[in-house]
Design a protein around this motif. Structure first.
Motif, short mmCIF file in Angstrom:
data_model
loop_
_atom_site.label_atom_id
_atom_site.label_comp_id
_atom_site.label_asym_id
_atom_site.label_seq_id
_atom_site.Cartn_x
_atom_site.Cartn_y
_atom_site.Cartn_z
N ALA A 259 0.84 -1.20 0.00
CA ALA A 259 0.00 0.00 0.00
C ALA A 259 0.87 1.25 0.00
O ALA A 259 1.87 1.33 0.72
N ALA A 260 0.49 2.24 -0.78
CA ALA A 260 1.21 3.52 -0.85
C ALA A 260 0.18 4.63 -1.02
O ALA A 260 0.04 5.21 -2.09
N GLN A 261 -0.56 4.94 0.04
CA GLN A 261 -1.70 5.84 -0.05
C GLN A 261 -1.39 7.27 0.38
O GLN A 261 -2.29 8.11 0.38
N LEU A 262 -0.16 7.56 0.75
CA LEU A 262 0.13 8.90 1.26
C LEU A 262 -0.11 9.96 0.19
O LEU A 262 0.26 9.77 -0.98
N PRO A 263 -0.72 11.09 0.57
CA PRO A 263 -0.82 12.21 -0.38
C PRO A 263 0.56 12.82 -0.58
O PRO A 263 1.49 12.56 0.19
N PRO A 264 0.72 13.65 -1.61
CA PRO A 264 2.04 14.26 -1.84
C PRO A 264 2.45 15.14 -0.65
O PRO A 264 1.60 15.77 -0.02
N PRO A 265 3.72 15.18 -0.35
CA PRO A 265 4.18 16.06 0.74
C PRO A 265 4.13 17.52 0.31
O PRO A 265 4.12 17.84 -0.89
N VAL A 266 4.10 18.43 1.28
CA VAL A 266 4.15 19.86 0.99
C VAL A 266 5.60 20.22 0.66
O VAL A 266 6.48 20.09 1.51
N PRO A 267 5.88 20.64 -0.58
CA PRO A 267 7.30 20.88 -0.96
C PRO A 267 7.98 21.95 -0.11
O PRO A 267 9.19 21.90 0.08
N THR A 268 7.20 22.90 0.40
CA THR A 268 7.80 24.02 1.12
C THR A 268 7.76 23.82 2.64
O THR A 268 7.93 24.77 3.40
N PHE A 269 7.51 22.56 3.09
CA PHE A 269 7.47 22.30 4.53
C PHE A 269 8.80 22.71 5.16
O PHE A 269 9.88 22.45 4.62
N THR A 270 8.69 23.30 6.34
CA THR A 270 9.91 23.73 7.03
C THR A 270 9.69 23.68 8.53
O THR A 270 8.55 23.67 9.02
N GLY A 271 10.79 23.63 9.28
CA GLY A 271 10.72 23.69 10.74
C GLY A 271 10.25 22.40 11.36
O GLY A 271 10.38 21.31 10.81
N ARG A 272 9.73 22.52 12.56
CA ARG A 272 9.17 21.42 13.34
C ARG A 272 10.22 20.38 13.70
O ARG A 272 9.94 19.18 13.75
N ALA A 273 11.43 20.83 13.94
CA ALA A 273 12.51 19.88 14.23
C ALA A 273 12.21 19.06 15.48
O ALA A 273 12.45 17.83 15.50
N ALA A 274 11.72 19.70 16.53
CA ALA A 274 11.45 18.97 17.78
C ALA A 274 10.36 17.93 17.58
O ALA A 274 10.47 16.79 18.07
N GLU A 275 9.32 18.29 16.86
CA GLU A 275 8.22 17.35 16.65
C GLU A 275 8.65 16.19 15.75
O GLU A 275 8.28 15.04 15.98
N LEU A 276 9.47 16.49 14.71
CA LEU A 276 9.97 15.42 13.85
C LEU A 276 10.86 14.46 14.63
O LEU A 276 10.79 13.24 14.44
N ALA A 277 11.67 15.00 15.53
CA ALA A 277 12.52 14.14 16.36
C ALA A 277 11.67 13.26 17.28
O ALA A 277 11.99 12.08 17.50
N ALA A 278 10.59 13.84 17.81
CA ALA A 278 9.71 13.05 18.67
C ALA A 278 9.09 11.89 17.90
O ALA A 278 8.99 10.77 18.40
N LEU A 279 8.69 12.15 16.66
CA LEU A 279 8.11 11.09 15.84
C LEU A 279 9.16 10.04 15.49
O LEU A 279 8.88 8.83 15.49
N ASP A 280 10.38 10.49 15.20
CA ASP A 280 11.47 9.54 14.90
C ASP A 280 11.67 8.58 16.07
O ASP A 280 11.92 7.38 15.88
N ALA A 281 11.58 9.11 17.28
CA ALA A 281 11.84 8.29 18.46
C ALA A 281 10.76 7.24 18.70
O ALA A 281 10.97 6.30 19.47
N LEU A 282 9.64 7.39 18.04
CA LEU A 282 8.52 6.47 18.27
C LEU A 282 8.42 5.37 17.23
O LEU A 282 7.53 4.52 17.32
N VAL A 283 9.33 5.35 16.25
CA VAL A 283 9.25 4.36 15.18
C VAL A 283 9.30 2.95 15.73
O VAL A 283 8.49 2.08 15.39
N GLU A 284 10.27 2.68 16.58
CA GLU A 284 10.44 1.32 17.10
C GLU A 284 9.40 0.98 18.16
O GLU A 284 9.10 -0.19 18.39
N ARG A 285 8.86 1.99 18.80
CA ARG A 285 7.88 1.75 19.87
C ARG A 285 6.56 1.24 19.31
O ARG A 285 5.89 0.40 19.91
N GLY A 286 6.17 1.71 18.13
CA GLY A 286 4.88 1.32 17.57
C GLY A 286 3.73 1.98 18.33
O GLY A 286 3.91 2.93 19.09
#
Length: 920
Positions: A259-286
């Protein structure tokens, strides 16, 4: 009874589901009675058998009567009078085929047994196993027979689980089987069949050593505890595994789609470093993550950007659905619909998809077992919408975005919250750079920072401003910032929602009349508004207002959410209000509110008179120029208008009171009192009249105070607050006396009689009614005389003077027919029915009650309708027609339950006694 929508669930705690809604069954013995009947559905269970199952050796002397009460209670829970039928020598549960989960499970297991298609077998058995919610009959312990049935149902589950494992092995689903198989083996440590399936699944998953180890653990366990060795089938399987026999190899699997249902990403997305890091840390946790924040803060952009970035870590695919939880243009997505799309994306054939929502959830989670997928659940409404869509596999991760914090998911599902705030100043500037280019921002850094500040660093506002700058390169950033600089702060709850600039360019495209209308609409207090009310608010005629509404809806500044009714969400309302404060002089705003209140008052008064035309009225000042009150053409139209506009009127009363229109406040409350009364909205009635009393007192309007006190007395009487009711009514009587309002005095005396009658003080009630009659005669009010003569007759009947009652009520009916007062005629027919019933002439009483019901339906007086159904049932009972009695009382109970009235309890008692008498 087939097709009633009732489901009795026994495969877990005993419960009832009616039309998809769980209904509580209170009491151990009631559950035991229901379980026993449900296990014999369609067959008679004798009273002796029920008594033995439910009470066993502890049978009390009153058990038979108690059983009757339990059966009556269960009929109420099941929602159908004929759901449990009294049939010698006992009772029969008649809810039709597939009305218990046991029936459904047995049918699905039989379908699987007959099928030769492995996928069909998996579909049926998956649906069957999903019906077990825990140990069967879990909350009816203590009955030996029910405990035997629980053991039988537990064995049935084990057999179904074994068969499901066999079917899934046959279609190559061995990998997804292992967690469940390991659980089953732990629960049944000596079951050789389950161990054989576990060994085969492990071997086919490439874990030959673990397969052999599983065999040897069982062998050692059997020898140590039972003194035996595994049987020949298991020994042969061990040998086949050791020699890697091709006969036990897995069937060639069908290629599963990724399955590959994701909509296209926003090309001009910027910032949110802390939130992206928090999501990265949850990959293995599920598990699940909740990304929450205010509207326009970028929740979806963050989730989709991170999902694309992390896609490689989820090799089995990415699922996405927009749940439309806060989408003004669409209803929230049904979880079942979302599941259907997910299963299709996962390659599940449509033929395998069950119709039952619970079974669909089970199939979804079974399909994800052993896989590593990312699931994005965007724009969720609430936790209940999300729960069915959460994967059960620890290898999967679900990202949920919502304006709601979804705290229930954090509490019950251990979801990790990732709150999203406004962008930092650096992130806001970076966003402008990504959208406009480094050169333009670097050339005007101060202007760029000014834009970010004016947009409150809200991503959607920044995106709109940047789009305007990008499409108008001839404008400097300073010029763009200048457009924002004269805007006042715009709040819709907190400082993070300053999105005024988001809407400003849409408003600039409007014609001047449409722009003015947009501003004035913010003054309307209700959740939505009709086109005639909009016309009065604006002081324009109907033909002129239609094109302006069309212009606003096309600009997406106003929504026609249903035919002829318009609304905008709170942020647009607040924005429009800020514009009105800026552009409309205070006198113009006050004049618009005055026109709106005139429209509400005069239309409500006309609707009230259409429903209740001749009994009473209040005088209204004429409406202002430009007001176009609606004139309901008949009683049905008047009732429909009130039903639609009550939320608006409830908001208009406090608006009038706080805006200096106290006269409108108490008069509006008066006009809607009758409808609120007839519909049983007594708390709303009480609340509006309190506002009315305060408003009338503030301006020293004694007549207004009298009307408010009288209405408060009626509302308190309905709410059984008799002391308060008496105080209000006597204060109303004093006020009407002071202002010389004989009609008001007459009404209040009539109401004092009604209050006394409610408290059983019938002679006092008769005295009040006779006093009211004298006042109405003095005032020449024929409708009032008719109402009061009916009250006199009613009280005479309650005092046992039935022939006098017939004479009084007969005279009342003639008067009320002369003036065509339908409400009064309905009340009087009911009184006549009561007198005839007391005199033993129940056929005539029934005819009177049926006349009353027809008329009560016309005026939408639901409480009186319920009361008359109770009386009708009594006359049918007197004639021995218990079927008609039950039908009438059941209808009364339905209405009273919908009104939330305490009188419903007495009707339940009557129905229980009726059922008990039928069984004797």
């Amino acid at each position: 009874m087939a097709g009633t929508g009732v489901r009795v669930r026994l495969l877990g705690p005993v419960e009832v589901v009616v039309a998809g809604s769980p209904q509580a069954v209170n009491g151990l013995r009631r559950k035991a009675v229901l379980a026993t009947l449900a296990l014999h559905v369609g067959r008679v269970v004798s009273v002796d058998r029920l008594l033995d199952v439910v009470w066993g050796d502890h049978l009390p002397a009153t058990a038979a009567n108690t059983l009757q009460r339990h059966v009556s209670y269960l009929r109420g829970v099941l929602g159908e009078p004929g759901s449990i039928v009294a049939r010698q020598p006992g009772y029969l549960l008649d809810t039709g085929p597939d009305s218990t989960d046991v029936q459904v499970a047995e049918r699905l297991i039989e379908l699987a047994r007959r099928s030769t298609d492995g996928h069909e077998q998996v579909k049926h058995l998956t649906a069957a196993v999903a019906l077990w919610r825990g140990p069967p009959l879990a909350d009816v312990a203590g009955s030996a027979w029910l405990e035997e049935q629980a053991e039988h149902l537990a064995r049935l589950r084990l057999e179904a689980e074994r068969s499901l494992v066999e079917a899934r092995l046959s279609v190559g689903e061995h990998a997804g089987l292992l967690p469940g198989l390991e659980r089953l083996v732990r629960q049944h440590p000596f079951d050789e069949h389950l161990h054989a399936q576990l060994m085969l699944a492990l071997y086919r998953d490439g874990r030959q050593g673990e397969a052999v180890a599983a065999y040897r653990r069982l062998r050692d366990n059997l020898r140590e505890n039972l003194g035996i060795d595994p049987g020949p089938r298991l020994r042969d399987l061990e040998c086949a595994i050791l020699r890697q026999d091709t006969a036990i190899a897995a069937p060639a699997p069908a290629a599963a789609p990724v399955a590959a249902q994701l909509p296209p990403p926003v090309p001009t997305f910027t910032g949110r470093a802390a939130e992206l890091a928090a999501l990265d840390a949850l990959v293995e946790r599920g598990g699940a993550v909740v990304v929450s924040g205010t509207a326009g803060v970028g929740k979806t952009a963050l989730a989709v950007h991170w999902a694309h970035r992390a896609a490689a870590q989820f090799p089995d695919g990415q699922l996405y659905v927009n749940l439309r939880g806060f989408d003004p243009a669409a209803t929230p997505t049904d979880p079942a619909r979302a599941l259907h799309g997910f299963l299709e994306a996962l390659g599940v054939p449509v033929a395998r998809m069950p119709g039952d929502p619970d079974a669909m959830v089970s199939l979804y989670r079974t399909t994800l077992a052993g896989r590593r997928l990312l699931v994005v659940l965007d724009n969720a409404r609430d936790a209940e919408q999300v729960r069915p869509l959460l994967p059960g596999s620890p290898h999967c991760l679900a990202i949920v975005t919502s304006r709601d914090q979804l705290i229930p998911l954090v509490v019950t599902e251990s979801a990790q919250p990732v709150p999203l705030d406004l962008l930092s100043p650096g992130e806001a500037r970076d966003m402008l750079v990504r959208r406009l280019g480094e050169r333009q921002v670097a050339a005007e850094p101060a202007a760029a920072d000014d834009i970010a500040d004016r947009c409150a660093r809200l991503p959607i506002a920044l995106a709109i401003v940047a789009a305007r700058a990008a499409t108008n390169r001839q404008f400097s950033l300073a010029a763009v910032a200048g457009e924002l600089g004269d805007l006042n702060a715009f709040h819709a709850g907190d400082e993070a929602t300053d999105v005024r600039a988001v809407f400003s360019w849409s408003c600039r495209t409007l014609s001047p009349p449409a722009a003015r209308l947009f501003r004035l609409l913010s003054l309307h207090p209700g959740p939505d508004v009709s086109a005639p009310a909009v016309a009065s608010l604006a002081g324009a005629d109907g033909p002129a207002i239609g094109p302006l509404l069309t212009e606003l809806t096309r600009a997406n500044l106003f929504t026609e959410h249903s035919y002829g009714r318009y609304a905008f969400h709170d942020l647009l309302r607040a924005y429009a209000a800020s514009l009105a404060d800026e552009a409309e002089p205070p006198a113009e705003r006050r004049a618009a509110v005055h026109r709106l209140l005139d429209h509400c008052l005069h239309t409500a008064h006309a609707a009230d008179l259409a429903l209740h035309p001749h009994f009473s009225a209040i005088s209204l000042p004429p409406p202002r120029a430009g007001v176009l009150p609606e004139r309901p053409r008949n009683r049905s139209a008047a009732a429909a208008w009130f039903s639609t506009e009550v939320p608006v009127l409830l908001a208009a009363v406090p608006l009038a009171a706080r805006s200096g229109f106290e006269g409108h406040a108490w008069r509006l409350a008066w006009t809607m009192a009758g409808f609120l009364h007839r519909q049983g909205h007594w708390q709303d009635w009480l609340g509006t009249q309190r506002i009315a009393l305060a408003a009338a007192s503030r301006i020293g309007d004694q007549a207004g105070q009298g009307h408010a006190h009288r209405s408060l007395g009626l509302a308190c009487s309905r709410l059984r607050r008799y002391d308060e009711a008496d105080d209000h009514l006597r204060r109303a009587l004093d006020l009407f006396t002071d202002v010389g309002d004989d009609a008001g005095r007459a009404h209040t005396c009539l109401n004092l009689g009604q209050l006394a009658e409610r408290q059983g003080q019938h002679q006092q009630a008769l005295n009040h009614s006779r006093r009211a009659l004298a006042l109405f005669r003095s005032a020449g009010n024929r409708a009032g005389q008719g109402y009061t003569l009916n009250a006199v007759g009613w009280q005479e009947a309650l005092l046992g003077n039935y022939y006098s009652a017939l004479a009084s009520c007969g005279e009342a009916l003639r008067m009320l027919q002369e003036v065509d007062d339908v409400q009064g005629q309905a009340d009087t027919w009911d009184s006549l029915g009561h007198a005839h019933h007391q005199l033993g002439d129940d056929r005539r009483a029934i005819a009177c009650y049926e006349h009353a019901l027809e008329l009560f339906t016309q005026v939408h007086d639901r409480y009186a309708e319920a009361s008359t159904y109770v009386n009708l049932g009594g006359s049918h009972q007197a004639l021995g027609d218990l079927v008609a009695t039950r039908a009438a009382w059941r209808r009364a109970l339905t209405i009273l339950d919908e009104l939330g009235d305490a009188d419903a309890d007495s009707i339940r008692v009557n129905l229980d006694q009726l059922d008990a008498s039928r069984l004797r």
